[in-house]
Design a protein around this motif. Structure first.
Motif, PDB file in Angstrom:
ATOM      1  N   GLY A  14      13.776 -30.644   1.050  1.00  0.00           N
ATOM      2  CA  GLY A  14      14.900 -31.358   0.445  1.00  0.00           C
ATOM      3  C   GLY A  14      15.175 -30.829  -0.960  1.00  0.00           C
ATOM      4  N   TYR A  15      15.746 -31.691  -1.800  1.00  0.00           N
ATOM      5  CA  TYR A  15      16.181 -31.257  -3.136  1.00  0.00           C
ATOM      6  C   TYR A  15      15.018 -30.770  -3.990  1.00  0.00           C
ATOM      7  N   GLY A  16      13.978 -31.607  -4.121  1.00  0.00           N
ATOM      8  CA  GLY A  16      12.856 -31.225  -4.973  1.00  0.00           C
ATOM      9  C   GLY A  16      12.180 -29.958  -4.479  1.00  0.00           C
ATOM     10  N   GLY A  17      11.950 -29.873  -3.181  1.00  0.00           N
ATOM     11  CA  GLY A  17      11.270 -28.707  -2.611  1.00  0.00           C
ATOM     12  C   GLY A  17      12.087 -27.439  -2.764  1.00  0.00           C
ATOM     13  N   VAL A 100      14.520 -47.446   6.310  1.00  0.00           N
ATOM     14  CA  VAL A 100      14.800 -46.403   5.328  1.00  0.00           C
ATOM     15  C   VAL A 100      15.340 -45.173   6.054  1.00  0.00           C
ATOM     16  N   TYR A 101      16.618 -44.845   5.808  1.00  0.00           N
ATOM     17  CA  TYR A 101      17.253 -43.674   6.425  1.00  0.00           C
ATOM     18  C   TYR A 101      16.934 -42.423   5.616  1.00  0.00           C
ATOM     19  N   GLN A 102      16.564 -41.340   6.334  1.00  0.00           N
ATOM     20  CA  GLN A 102      16.202 -40.088   5.665  1.00  0.00           C
ATOM     21  C   GLN A 102      16.598 -38.902   6.546  1.00  0.00           C
ATOM     22  N   GLY A 103      16.887 -37.782   5.918  1.00  0.00           N
ATOM     23  CA  GLY A 103      17.190 -36.552   6.646  1.00  0.00           C
ATOM     24  C   GLY A 103      15.918 -35.861   7.096  1.00  0.00           C
ATOM     25  N   ARG A 104      15.985 -35.225   8.272  1.00  0.00           N
ATOM     26  CA  ARG A 104      14.848 -34.462   8.807  1.00  0.00           C
ATOM     27  C   ARG A 104      15.332 -33.074   9.207  1.00  0.00           C
ATOM     28  N   GLY A 109      17.542 -34.402   3.038  1.00  0.00           N
ATOM     29  CA  GLY A 109      18.648 -35.349   2.993  1.00  0.00           C
ATOM     30  C   GLY A 109      20.013 -34.694   2.862  1.00  0.00           C
ATOM     31  N   SER A 110      20.046 -33.445   2.381  1.00  0.00           N
ATOM     32  CA  SER A 110      21.352 -32.794   2.203  1.00  0.00           C
ATOM     33  C   SER A 110      22.050 -32.546   3.536  1.00  0.00           C
ATOM     34  N   LEU A 111      21.286 -32.579   4.643  1.00  0.00           N
ATOM     35  CA  LEU A 111      21.885 -32.374   5.961  1.00  0.00           C
ATOM     36  C   LEU A 111      22.719 -33.582   6.380  1.00  0.00           C
ATOM     37  N   GLY A 114      26.241 -37.966   2.303  1.00  0.00           N
ATOM     38  CA  GLY A 114      27.669 -37.871   2.048  1.00  0.00           C
ATOM     39  C   GLY A 114      28.021 -36.891   0.944  1.00  0.00           C
ATOM     40  N   GLY A 115      27.021 -36.275   0.349  1.00  0.00           N
ATOM     41  CA  GLY A 115      27.267 -35.264  -0.666  1.00  0.00           C
ATOM     42  C   GLY A 115      27.742 -35.803  -2.004  1.00  0.00           C
ATOM     43  N   MET A 116      27.736 -37.119  -2.174  1.00  0.00           N
ATOM     44  CA  MET A 116      28.194 -37.686  -3.453  1.00  0.00           C
ATOM     45  C   MET A 116      27.204 -37.300  -4.542  1.00  0.00           C
ATOM     46  N   GLY A 283       9.912 -36.108   0.067  1.00  0.00           N
ATOM     47  CA  GLY A 283      10.779 -37.257  -0.167  1.00  0.00           C
ATOM     48  C   GLY A 283       9.957 -38.447  -0.633  1.00  0.00           C
ATOM     49  N   SER A 284      10.625 -39.458  -1.205  1.00  0.00           N
ATOM     50  CA  SER A 284       9.929 -40.633  -1.729  1.00  0.00           C
ATOM     51  C   SER A 284       8.962 -41.211  -0.706  1.00  0.00           C
ATOM     52  N   VAL A 285       9.425 -41.413   0.510  1.00  0.00           N
ATOM     53  CA  VAL A 285       8.577 -42.042   1.530  1.00  0.00           C
ATOM     54  C   VAL A 285       7.530 -41.052   2.035  1.00  0.00           C
ATOM     55  N   TYR A 436      19.605 -46.025   1.974  1.00  0.00           N
ATOM     56  CA  TYR A 436      19.774 -44.570   2.088  1.00  0.00           C
ATOM     57  C   TYR A 436      19.065 -43.865   0.926  1.00  0.00           C
ATOM     58  N   HIS A 437      18.626 -44.609  -0.060  1.00  0.00           N
ATOM     59  CA  HIS A 437      18.198 -44.041  -1.341  1.00  0.00           C
ATOM     60  C   HIS A 437      16.775 -44.447  -1.716  1.00  0.00           C
ATOM     61  N   PRO A 438      15.773 -44.119  -0.896  1.00  0.00           N
ATOM     62  CA  PRO A 438      14.401 -44.449  -1.299  1.00  0.00           C
ATOM     63  C   PRO A 438      14.003 -43.665  -2.548  1.00  0.00           C
ATOM     64  N   ASN A 475      24.223 -42.596  -7.060  1.00  0.00           N
ATOM     65  CA  ASN A 475      23.572 -41.874  -5.963  1.00  0.00           C
ATOM     66  C   ASN A 475      22.532 -40.911  -6.546  1.00  0.00           C
ATOM     67  N   PRO A 476      21.402 -40.721  -5.863  1.00  0.00           N
ATOM     68  CA  PRO A 476      20.251 -40.119  -6.563  1.00  0.00           C
ATOM     69  C   PRO A 476      20.097 -38.603  -6.575  1.00  0.00           C
ATOM     70  N   PHE A 477      20.756 -37.822  -5.683  1.00  0.00           N
ATOM     71  CA  PHE A 477      20.226 -36.464  -5.525  1.00  0.00           C
ATOM     72  C   PHE A 477      20.484 -35.537  -6.712  1.00  0.00           C
ATOM     73  N   THR A 479      20.112 -36.425  -9.823  1.00  0.00           N
ATOM     74  CA  THR A 479      18.995 -36.722 -10.724  1.00  0.00           C
ATOM     75  C   THR A 479      17.687 -36.144 -10.184  1.00  0.00           C
ATOM     76  N   ILE A 480      17.469 -36.238  -8.870  1.00  0.00           N
ATOM     77  CA  ILE A 480      16.264 -35.631  -8.268  1.00  0.00           C
ATOM     78  C   ILE A 480      16.263 -34.126  -8.543  1.00  0.00           C
ATOM     79  N   THR A 481      17.417 -33.483  -8.378  1.00  0.00           N
ATOM     80  CA  THR A 481      17.525 -32.036  -8.576  1.00  0.00           C
ATOM     81  C   THR A 481      17.308 -31.666 -10.042  1.00  0.00           C
TER      82      THR A 481
HETATM   83  P1  FDA Z   1      14.368 -35.275   1.029  1.00  0.00           P
HETATM   84  O1  FDA Z   1      14.228 -36.524   1.824  1.00  0.00           O
HETATM   85  O2  FDA Z   1      15.706 -34.710   0.842  1.00  0.00           O
HETATM   86  O3  FDA Z   1      13.467 -34.129   1.693  1.00  0.00           O
HETATM   87  C1  FDA Z   1      12.163 -34.347   2.136  1.00  0.00           C
HETATM   88  C2  FDA Z   1      11.883 -33.415   3.317  1.00  0.00           C
HETATM   89  O4  FDA Z   1      10.485 -33.425   3.602  1.00  0.00           O
HETATM   90  C3  FDA Z   1      12.578 -33.826   4.608  1.00  0.00           C
HETATM   91  O5  FDA Z   1      13.288 -32.735   5.140  1.00  0.00           O
HETATM   92  C4  FDA Z   1      11.428 -34.257   5.516  1.00  0.00           C
HETATM   93  O6  FDA Z   1      11.676 -34.000   6.895  1.00  0.00           O
HETATM   94  C5  FDA Z   1      10.276 -33.447   4.990  1.00  0.00           C
HETATM   95  N1  FDA Z   1       8.967 -34.046   5.236  1.00  0.00           N
HETATM   96  C6  FDA Z   1       8.595 -35.343   5.079  1.00  0.00           C
HETATM   97  N2  FDA Z   1       7.286 -35.502   5.343  1.00  0.00           N
HETATM   98  C7  FDA Z   1       6.813 -34.280   5.669  1.00  0.00           C
HETATM   99  C8  FDA Z   1       5.516 -33.800   6.049  1.00  0.00           C
HETATM  100  N3  FDA Z   1       4.443 -34.619   6.117  1.00  0.00           N
HETATM  101  N4  FDA Z   1       5.376 -32.480   6.367  1.00  0.00           N
HETATM  102  C9  FDA Z   1       6.454 -31.644   6.295  1.00  0.00           C
HETATM  103  N5  FDA Z   1       7.701 -32.057   5.924  1.00  0.00           N
HETATM  104  C10 FDA Z   1       7.861 -33.359   5.614  1.00  0.00           C
HETATM  105  N6  FDA Z   1      22.264 -39.230  -2.176  1.00  0.00           N
HETATM  106  C11 FDA Z   1      23.246 -38.863  -3.035  1.00  0.00           C
HETATM  107  O7  FDA Z   1      22.968 -38.525  -4.195  1.00  0.00           O
HETATM  108  N7  FDA Z   1      24.540 -38.866  -2.603  1.00  0.00           N
HETATM  109  C12 FDA Z   1      24.899 -39.248  -1.344  1.00  0.00           C
HETATM  110  O8  FDA Z   1      26.080 -39.201  -0.975  1.00  0.00           O
HETATM  111  C13 FDA Z   1      23.875 -39.659  -0.458  1.00  0.00           C
HETATM  112  N8  FDA Z   1      24.162 -40.130   0.794  1.00  0.00           N
HETATM  113  C14 FDA Z   1      23.162 -40.360   1.689  1.00  0.00           C
HETATM  114  C15 FDA Z   1      23.456 -40.692   3.008  1.00  0.00           C
HETATM  115  C16 FDA Z   1      22.435 -40.851   3.939  1.00  0.00           C
HETATM  116  C17 FDA Z   1      22.757 -41.215   5.347  1.00  0.00           C
HETATM  117  C18 FDA Z   1      21.080 -40.664   3.536  1.00  0.00           C
HETATM  118  C19 FDA Z   1      19.957 -40.811   4.515  1.00  0.00           C
HETATM  119  C20 FDA Z   1      20.788 -40.352   2.224  1.00  0.00           C
HETATM  120  C21 FDA Z   1      21.813 -40.208   1.293  1.00  0.00           C
HETATM  121  N9  FDA Z   1      21.533 -39.876  -0.023  1.00  0.00           N
HETATM  122  C22 FDA Z   1      22.555 -39.586  -0.892  1.00  0.00           C
HETATM  123  C23 FDA Z   1      20.142 -39.798  -0.517  1.00  0.00           C
HETATM  124  C24 FDA Z   1      19.646 -38.366  -0.686  1.00  0.00           C
HETATM  125  O9  FDA Z   1      19.888 -37.617   0.484  1.00  0.00           O
HETATM  126  C25 FDA Z   1      18.136 -38.415  -1.013  1.00  0.00           C
HETATM  127  O10 FDA Z   1      17.979 -39.142  -2.210  1.00  0.00           O
HETATM  128  C26 FDA Z   1      17.541 -37.034  -1.187  1.00  0.00           C
HETATM  129  O11 FDA Z   1      17.698 -36.258  -0.021  1.00  0.00           O
HETATM  130  C27 FDA Z   1      16.064 -37.116  -1.541  1.00  0.00           C
HETATM  131  O12 FDA Z   1      15.631 -35.825  -1.917  1.00  0.00           O
HETATM  132  P2  FDA Z   1      14.097 -35.448  -1.901  1.00  0.00           P
HETATM  133  O13 FDA Z   1      13.968 -34.052  -2.375  1.00  0.00           O
HETATM  134  O14 FDA Z   1      13.336 -36.501  -2.612  1.00  0.00           O
HETATM  135  O15 FDA Z   1      13.625 -35.557  -0.360  1.00  0.00           O
END
Ligand code: FDA
Length: 496
Positions: A14-17, A100-104, A109-111, A114-116, A283-285, A436-438, A475-477, A479-481
């Motif tokens: 994700g963003y941090g990685g 808690v919704y998260q991208g995989r 999450g960028s996948l 909403g890109g905001m 990611g946070s979770v 959407y924002h853990p 929206n958090p990303f 700030t995370i970046t």
């Molecule tokens: P992020 O969650 O992006 O990446 C973590 C990655 O680690 C994932 O790909 C995961 O699969 C992987 N992973 C987890 N555990 C693992 C393990 N044990 N081994 C290997 N890989 C592992 N934010 C925003 O700013 N604007 C917006 O518009 C939106 N809209 C939005 C919509 C929806 C539907 C969601 C779910 C989320 C948003 N967000 C958002 C939130 C934003 O996407 C989120 O805050 C960031 O993706 C978090 O970035 P991180 O780098 O923390 O982790």
């Protein structure tokens, strides 16, 4: 491969990685990234990489046999459907009191998001990250993050004329008539591409209802930005469908245990890699779950007692309003929100005017609010189930509802309108069951030092949303970046 030795291993893409990988590679360090989700670079049998929001298939959800749509009802009817179990792109991870919704997948999450791409107001920054120097962030790291992500605003003239943002213009009119500041929200969606979609000269994505399960066009996800640049260095390799399950000290280095997954979620191999440095970017979770488990089970015994604490939901709460017949929001709606209502200072709420892209006129205005919810939860290891629990309580959303009401009660009173009760259940006004924002769980300057170095185990870092103590006011990303850019610069300068 199994038994490999790497200078830097990054858990998650994700963003941090992605920031960590790019900057380490540019500094000459070889990086291996491990991602539990899929690569999302190969079209399916329909010629598309991602499935559409209105007809989700196996690609939609992470290892579920039934969809779990965030808006689970429409006109009072449940809309979820059966799907085959697959390593889909959106995870709806259920804890006791919250989903808690998260991208995989590669891009995290960028996948799915909403890109905001919103930078917090400077006056709110000390609330967001109290231990971080605001001047450095606003002069250097926020601009660097915005440039790296490709953030831009909608063209206001196009916004004012296109049918695709009629829903936002109705939102603006109602906000302004009630005296609320209305602001454009920047995004990483390519606005020129969207205008070409509207003109019929580009394949539609945002204008074809795509969101939540991936955009086939238009959105600059991390695959197109940070990760593309990281790959171009030649120093970054990525293993999709690999999940990190353990990290343990091994003679000044770390042994990382990794499970390879098949697309049904089954484990097909277990591998170990030795790394000089490990960056937790799951990611946070994901990061919190790993650290809490590894501390409790003795793999990383020296982590401190702050690990698992300080988790928040960014105050997310959703609601809809029923408009009068003379205020239609449009059958055509872009899936990319581009505007919001700012009542943070007075009411603790920042509400995005969100689309309801059903393809039919609904006369509904729909909003995702980010609120100053003060509640914080903790992750703990449950030895009996072998899982990590989160003690968030469903009732902890009430402050968010109260803050969102400072906006929508006033608008409803002014417009003579009411809340929709058919979007989240039968007679249920508030979408208060999810986030959407853990954020948080390994908070900066508590579980780590002020740059993300985990206390107790030199060479281990947290570099994702787990560092942020529960709320970013927007929206958090971005700030995370930006925080990742700040921290990795310091780590490269002083630790390598
Ligand atoms: P992020 O969650 O992006 O990446 C973590 C990655 O680690 C994932 O790909 C995961 O699969 C992987 N992973 C987890 N555990 C693992 C393990 N044990 N081994 C290997 N890989 C592992 N934010 C925003 O700013 N604007 C917006 O518009 C939106 N809209 C939005 C919509 C929806 C539907 C969601 C779910 C989320 C948003 N967000 C958002 C939130 C934003 O996407 C989120 O805050 C960031 O993706 C978090 O970035 P991180 O780098 O923390 O982790």
């Amino acid at each position: 491969g199994d038994g490999a030795q790497v200078p830097a291993l990054v858990i998650g893409t994700g963003y941090g990685g992605s920031v960590a990988a790019l900057r380490l590679a540019q500094a000459g360090v070889d990086v291996h990234m491990v991602e539990m989700g899929m690569a999302w670079d190969t079209p399916g049998s329909d010629g598309k990489i991602f499935c559409s929001t209105l007809s989700p298939d196996h690609r939609s959800f992470w290892l579920r046999t039934r969809t779990k749509m965030p808006l689970n009802y429409f006109l009072g009817f449940p809309i979820d459907r059966d799907v085959s179990r697959y390593t889909g792109v959106l995870d709806a991870e259920e804890f006791g009191g919250i989903t808690v919704y998260q991208g995989r997948g590669v891009g995290g999450g960028s996948l799915v998001n909403g890109g905001m791409a919103v930078t917090p107001k400077r006056e709110n920054f000390s609330y967001v990250l109290p231990s971080v120097n605001a001047d450095e962030m606003y002069n250097t790291y926020y601009p660097r993050a915005n440039a790296g992500l490709g953030v831009a605003n909608v063209d206001p003239a196009w916004f004012d004329s296109t049918p695709w943002y009629q829903f936002s213009r109705v939102g603006r009119k109602h906000a302004q008539r009630s005296g609320f500041p209305f602001v454009f929200v920047p995004d990483v969606y390519d606005w020129d591409y969207m205008e070409r979609e509207a003109a019929g000269t580009a394949t539609k994505s945002a204008l074809a209802g795509e969101i939540l399960f991936g955009n086939n066009h238009g959105k600059k996800s991390l695959q197109q930005t940070y990760l593309a640049r990281a790959r171009a260095t030649g120093r970054v390799s990525i293993s999709p469908l690999h999940r990190v399950v353990s990290v343990a000290p091994a003679g000044g280095r770390y042994t990382v245990t990794i499970e390879q997954l098949d697309t049904g979620g089954g484990v097909t191999a277990t591998k170990t890699v030795t790394a000089d440095r490990v960056f937790f970017a799951a990611g946070s979770v994901g990061t919190s779950k790993l650290l809490v488990k590894l501390k409790a089970t003795g793999a990383l015994p020296n982590l401190n007692g702050e690990v698992g604490k300080g988790w928040g939901d960014n105050g997310n709460v959703m609601c809809g309003r029923a408009n009068h017949l003379w205020d239609p929001t449009g059958a055509q709606q872009s899936t990319i929100p581009c505007a919001g209502i700012d009542n943070w200072a007075a009411g603790g709420a920042f509400a995005e005017v969100a689309p309801l892209p059903t393809g039919i006129e609904t006369f509904a205005s729909f909003y995702l609010s980010i609120t100053r919810n003060p509640n914080r939860a903790q992750f703990t290891w449950n030895g009996a189930t072998g899982r990590v629990d989160l003690n968030w309580q469903a009732s902890w959303k009430q402050p968010s509802i109260d803050m969102a009401k400072t906006i929508f009660d006033k608008i409803n009173a002014k417009e003579g309108t009411i809340y929709r009760t058919d979007l989240f259940g039968t007679y249920k006004i508030w979408g208060d069951h999810l986030t959407y924002h853990p954020l948080g769980g390994a908070v900066l300057n508590r579980a780590t030092d002020n740059y993300g170095r985990l206390h107790g185990h030199p060479g281990l870092y947290v570099i994702d949303g787990a560092l942020i103590p529960g709320n970013t006011s927007v929206n958090p990303f971005v700030t995370i970046t930006a925080l990742a850019e700040r921290n990795i610069e310091k780590i490269i300068a002083t630790d390598l």
